[in-house]
Scaffold this motif. Sequence first.
Motif, short mmCIF file in Angstrom:
data_model
loop_
_atom_site.label_atom_id
_atom_site.label_comp_id
_atom_site.label_asym_id
_atom_site.label_seq_id
_atom_site.Cartn_x
_atom_site.Cartn_y
_atom_site.Cartn_z
N ILE A 1 0.84 -1.20 0.00
CA ILE A 1 0.00 0.00 0.00
C ILE A 1 0.87 1.26 0.00
O ILE A 1 0.65 2.20 -0.78
N ASN B 1 -5.01 9.87 -0.07
CA ASN B 1 -4.44 8.54 0.18
C ASN B 1 -5.29 7.70 1.11
O ASN B 1 -5.27 6.46 1.02
N SER C 1 -6.07 3.97 0.22
CA SER C 1 -5.39 2.95 1.03
C SER C 1 -6.39 1.95 1.60
O SER C 1 -6.11 0.75 1.66
#
Length: 296
Positions: A90, A148, A152
């Motif tokens: 990730i 993000n 994620s």
Amino acid sequence: MCNFTVIENGTELKMRNTAYALVFGSVTTLGLPLNALSLWILLRRHSLKSSNAVFMVNLAISDLLLVISLPMRVYFYATGTWPLSPLACIWITMLFRNNIRSSSIFITFICVDRLLAVVYPLRSRHVRTSSNAWKSAALVWLFVLVVNVKESVDLSRFLNSYNQSTCFQSHCRSPLMYFQPVLVFIMLAVNVVCTALVSWTLHSHLSDSARVNNKVNVMLIFVMNLIMFTVFFLPLSLAVLFESWKPALTALICLASVNCCLDPLLYYFSFDGFWRRNEDMDISVTRQQLNTVQTE
């Protein structure tokens, strides 16, 4: 809700994956010393009191973050396995995506900064400060980190559902996937407008001698900006949008990663010549305008 698709990695793709590993390895070998040296020289030898220097430093940081993530891509495509945890996958995936987004924004900031310096040299001086540049850079990084979070979470769900060896072969199609293409298209449009305005200003207001000595240097940075977008950022953004482009997605990721090798050449090595001459031109224009006001 995110729908996931996986790009299968069969034996027939072994040669292609080897080529991907070679490209990422070459980018790492070239990009790491170039960006590290550029960042070191910018911090040590150039004052960060100018807005363009601040944006260049952040651009170099963005490229370095990308470069340090590439060795694991080399290992993955060379061996077909992922030895680290899903969390590491990730993080490395986000570093690549962040580079496309942050680089496109910082390149556009540099473009706008030069537009203001050439077209509005007097009125923009209180805007083009290092303080404002650092605030803008901080907002960019905060913005990128916020994006993000959602990505994620989506990628984490996928990796928990499938074998982690599919790390870089996964492709998550979610509403957020449209964010990057929209961002790239907007930044490209801004660069096109800035290029047109600066070209018109230089052609209309500089004397013949100034046009010969400075116009090529001034326009070079804008042309390179457009090349950076159209060659490296735009194709990958289109591949994200169109399902038919998905087989070429990894190849376009390889192409996009090359941008971190060209940024130091296009921006830092233009710094000593172009930036200094351009700042001198700003001072000259300012003095001319002040003399005109005093004469009136």
